[in-house]
Design a protein around this motif. Structure first.
Motif, PDB file in Angstrom:
ATOM      1  N   THR A 281       1.144   7.202  -6.524  1.00  0.00           N
ATOM      2  CA  THR A 281       0.087   8.213  -6.653  1.00  0.00           C
ATOM      3  C   THR A 281       0.646   9.607  -6.397  1.00  0.00           C
ATOM      4  N   ARG A 282       1.494   9.721  -5.383  1.00  0.00           N
ATOM      5  CA  ARG A 282       2.111  11.022  -5.091  1.00  0.00           C
ATOM      6  C   ARG A 282       2.935  11.510  -6.279  1.00  0.00           C
TER       7      ARG A 282
ATOM      8  N   TRP B  61      -9.850  14.753 -15.409  1.00  0.00           N
ATOM      9  CA  TRP B  61     -10.910  14.006 -14.728  1.00  0.00           C
ATOM     10  C   TRP B  61     -12.232  14.093 -15.470  1.00  0.00           C
TER      11      TRP B  61
ATOM     12  N   GLN C 206      -1.958  18.271  -5.537  1.00  0.00           N
ATOM     13  CA  GLN C 206      -3.104  17.377  -5.646  1.00  0.00           C
ATOM     14  C   GLN C 206      -4.391  17.996  -5.102  1.00  0.00           C
TER      15      GLN C 206
ATOM     16  N   ASP D   9      -5.602   6.284  -8.827  1.00  0.00           N
ATOM     17  CA  ASP D   9      -6.472   6.916  -7.821  1.00  0.00           C
ATOM     18  C   ASP D   9      -7.841   7.296  -8.383  1.00  0.00           C
TER      19      ASP D   9
ATOM     20  N   HIS E 249      -6.297  18.436  -8.499  1.00  0.00           N
ATOM     21  CA  HIS E 249      -6.942  17.163  -8.838  1.00  0.00           C
ATOM     22  C   HIS E 249      -8.089  16.766  -7.909  1.00  0.00           C
ATOM     23  N   ARG E 250      -7.893  16.918  -6.616  1.00  0.00           N
ATOM     24  CA  ARG E 250      -8.873  16.388  -5.671  1.00  0.00           C
ATOM     25  C   ARG E 250     -10.285  16.919  -5.872  1.00  0.00           C
TER      26      ARG E 250
ATOM     27  N   THR F 298       0.831  -1.199   0.000  1.00  0.00           N
ATOM     28  CA  THR F 298       0.000   0.000   0.000  1.00  0.00           C
ATOM     29  C   THR F 298       0.865   1.248   0.000  1.00  0.00           C
TER      30      THR F 298
ATOM     31  N   ARG G  56       0.776   4.307  -2.738  1.00  0.00           N
ATOM     32  CA  ARG G  56       0.614   5.711  -2.335  1.00  0.00           C
ATOM     33  C   ARG G  56       1.744   6.572  -2.891  1.00  0.00           C
TER      34      ARG G  56
ATOM     35  N   GLN H  38     -11.848  15.042  -8.788  1.00  0.00           N
ATOM     36  CA  GLN H  38     -11.987  13.634  -8.438  1.00  0.00           C
ATOM     37  C   GLN H  38     -13.226  13.413  -7.572  1.00  0.00           C
TER      38      GLN H  38
ATOM     39  N   ASP I 172      -3.872   0.999  -9.773  1.00  0.00           N
ATOM     40  CA  ASP I 172      -4.439   1.495  -8.512  1.00  0.00           C
ATOM     41  C   ASP I 172      -3.853   2.858  -8.163  1.00  0.00           C
ATOM     42  N   ALA I 173      -2.615   3.084  -8.577  1.00  0.00           N
ATOM     43  CA  ALA I 173      -1.973   4.369  -8.311  1.00  0.00           C
ATOM     44  C   ALA I 173      -2.639   5.513  -9.064  1.00  0.00           C
TER      45      ALA I 173
END
Length: 680
Positions: free
Chosen positions: A85-86, A156, A95, A652, A99-100, A78, A82, A103, A649-650
């Motif tokens: 992803t960073r 996105w 982020q 996100d 992005h957030r 995990t 992470r 998202q 998975d990275a």
């Protein structure tokens, strides 16, 4: 990176690769492989009731390490996911800002696929989504002036329902329309509340039916009326109709920024932008003629032909800045020396549009890969032995293509981050060079996205054709990004002409004799080979240009363009490689750094692979290296195969988004539930 060799290589093959007297284990394996084509019993013609293509998620035997994958969902920790992803989204702490918010927005149920909508209903829904997006933004003016946030929005928005609708109308409203108003004098003084509140939707009219790539030659006119000080906007011919803007009444009342040729006492002063209301609640305004174009797959938007019949505009409709100010006596004052420069300054938002198109292509590619990888993990097919079921991604024929696309998607993302950062931090002296980098990156990224999204759709078979599975719309939408904000071939041709002489390709030091095959495991060495390739093509392009026919610019460019475009392709790949290597150096977590370096190596190996002939001919690679490269590629691919799920998975992606895609969910979401019609 050690090279992998077959355990039977020494005793089973002749020097030319022909199999002679294999041992029994190899014979058994060959028969098992043959049975994949002709049936589980190994006998040709035997009918297999459990044929390849079953969606079963159980297996009588797990995929073994020999296949290169496992049935486990993740093999990376995990913490390493992470860290990936960073590196993808938050290396500079952006982020939460970039992005957030988007998202979280697209995680809302309202952004899920809705079956059975007509093209008109789909277009209307794009505007519903736009209003939801606008309601989530505290100051739309700030969004329009923030290149990073705008590009992030496109990453996105592009994944919503296969891309196209939301991304297109948001790009036009915030970047081309609102951004153009704010970039010109008076933008901050104008009352923009109708547009920031979405009481009126903004659109942008530049391209004409007869003038696309040569938009500098557009025909629409805005003639100064000396009596009123205003302008008369007019479409003088059918070919001057504005082509493809979203100008229908779908989505509510609209206002446009219109590119038109300013005429003062009959003199052509060049192309400027004019703020032009198009419609109100009752319909289109007098003199505005709009005809819908046919529905275009991949972009559920109300594309139209639009013309003006002597529409009167007030004096303040002209968007002015240092490139041109119109005095009260009709005199044009400009800091720029010619009409072409004034035009390019007027439409400078097209450059940020290229960043947006790149962002959309990157986002769509990552989403397509996330879906395809999940499908490949749970889609079980016939194994080599009777009754055996294994995941389709156990096969190198499947996962090698996905991994190549994954390595490219990471490279695209890192290149995009680098280019956005360069654009945001540019100085006036760097404007031209950074603008060229933006254009080159847009061409490379969107072309790569086309290949990735098609590959992902194909790897998911017939199920990938259904819109609810999220893949079929991506290639069609990406085709639009290839053309939007400058056709890729045109912008690369312009960049090629500039790079041939005005920028020296990296020579990477004197040519040294190539070393052994072990160097192929060194990403920095492969990067050096890419730099060599770019320099070779630049040398060819320069020679061709000098030797081309004199006094015939078209013929001279024709003799140069092939080599020049290869040079730009290498320049783009090298820029992506540098951004990728920089990300590897920035990795703090050891397992993430190892994964990222191997993925970077895979990307570089594929880039060098298609250039081996040239590099060998010029002494930059050895025969040994060229012969060894396929085995190195296969070795790196095998080492990465167990980590595909971790790598996606990275990305996100919101769980709500993936949970609604049937083929990404191991049969827990039924495809037939999305037919949009009652059961029979």
């Amino acid at each position: 990176m050690a090279l992998l060799t077959s355990r039977n290589e020494q005793r089973c093959s002749t020097p030319n690769g022909a199999i002679t007297t294999p041992d029994q284990s190899l014979t058994d394996d060959l028969r098992a492989i043959e049975s994949l084509t002709f049936g589980h019993s190994g006998r040709r013609g035997t009918k297999d009731s459990d044929a390849i293509g079953d969606t079963s998620t159980t297996s009588t035997t797990a995929a073994t390490s020999a296949t290169g994958t496992t049935n486990s969902a993740n093999t990376a920790s995990t913490a390493s996911i992470r860290e990936l992803t960073r590196l993808l989204f938050d290396r500079e702490g952006e982020q939460d800002r970039v992005h957030r918010p988007w998202q979280r927005l697209i995680a809302d149920e309202a952004f899920r696929h809705r079956p059975g909508l007509s093209p008109t209903e789909q277009a209307a829904r794009s505007y519903e989504w736009l209003r939801m997006l606008n309601a989530s933004v505290s100051r739309p003016e700030s969004l329009a002036q923030d290149a990073g946030r705008l590009a992030g929005l496109h990453e996105w928005a592009a994944i919503v329902d296969g891309g196209g609708g939301l991304c297109t109308v948001a790009s036009i409203h915030y970047n081309l329309f609102l951004g153009s108003l704010l970039d010109h004098e008076g933008g901050t003084r104008r009352d923009l509340s109708a547009f920031t509140s979405m009481r009126r939707v903004g659109t942008f009219l530049c391209t004409e039916l007869d003038h696309g790539n040569d938009s500098f030659a557009l025909e629409t006119t805005a003639e100064l009326d000396p009596a009123t000080g205003g302008f008369i906007l007019h479409t003088p011919s059918p070919g001057a109709q504005k082509f493809m803007p979203n100008t229908s009444t779908t989505g509510g009342p609209k206002t446009a920024v219109v590119a038109a040729r300013l005429l003062v006492e009959g003199r052509d002063q060049g192309v400027f932008l004019f703020l032009t209301p198009l419609s109100d609640e009752a319909g289109h305004l007098p003199g505005v003629r709009v005809r819908r174009l046919p529905f275009r797959p991949g972009a559920p938007v109300d594309h139209c032909l639009t013309a003006f019949d002597r529409v009167r505009l007030p004096r303040e409709a002209l968007l002015e800045a240092e490139h041109g100010r119109l005095g009260g006596d009709g005199t044009l004052n400009s800091t720029l020396g010619n009409r072409r420069k004034r035009f390019l300054r007027s439409i400078r938002r097209v450059t940020e549009g290229k960043l947006c198109m790149s962002g959309a292509a990157v986002g769509a590619s990552r989403a397509a890969l996330a879906i395809a990888v999940r499908y490949g993990r749970h889609r079980h097919v016939s194994g080599p032995r009777a009754g055996e079921r294994i995941p389709v991604d156990a096969y190198r024929t499947h996962h090698s293509r996905i991994l190549q696309a994954l390595s490219t998607a990471y490279a695209m993302t890192f290149l995009h981050r680098s280019v956005v950062s360069r654009w945001e931090g540019r100085t006036e002296a760097e404007q031209e060079d950074v603008g060229r980098l933006v254009a080159v990156a847009k061409g490379w990224i969107t072309w790569q996205a086309r290949g990735i999204t098609v590959e992902c759709r194909e790897r998911c078979g017939a199920q990938g054709l259904f819109a609810v599975n999220g893949l079929s719309g991506f290639p069609e939408y990406i085709e639009g990004t290839v053309t939007a904000e400058g056709d890729n071939l045109l912008i690369w041709s312009k960049a090629a002409a500039e790079l041939v002489f005005h920028q020296e390709a990296e020579q990477a030091g004197p040519v040294a004799p190539p070393t052994g095959a072990e160097e192929l495991g060194n990403p920095r060495y492969l990067r050096h080979l890419l730099a060599r390739s770019e320099a070779l093509w630049q040398t060819r392009a320069r020679a061709a240009l000098r030797q081309g026919p004199a006094k015939d610019p078209v013929a001279r460019w024709n003799t140069t363009s092939s080599a020049a475009l290869e040079m730009v392709s290498d320049h783009a790949s090298l820029s992506a490689a540098d951004a990728f290597l920089d990300a590897v150096r920035s990795a703090d977590q050891p397992q993430a750094r190892d994964l990222l370096e191997r993925l970077c190596l895979l990307f570089l190996l594929h880039q060098v692979e298609r250039r081996t002939g040239d590099l060998l001919a010029h002494g930059c690679m050895s025969n040994e290296q060229v012969r060894a490269l396929p085995a190195v590629l296969d070795s790196v691919t095998g080492s990465l195969a167990p980590h595909m799920t971790s790598l996606v998975d990275a990305f996100d992606l919101p769980a709500e988004y993936l949970d609604a895609v049937p083929i990404a969910n191991s049969g827990s979401v039924q495809l037939a539930d999305h037919a949009g019609i009652a059961a029979e």
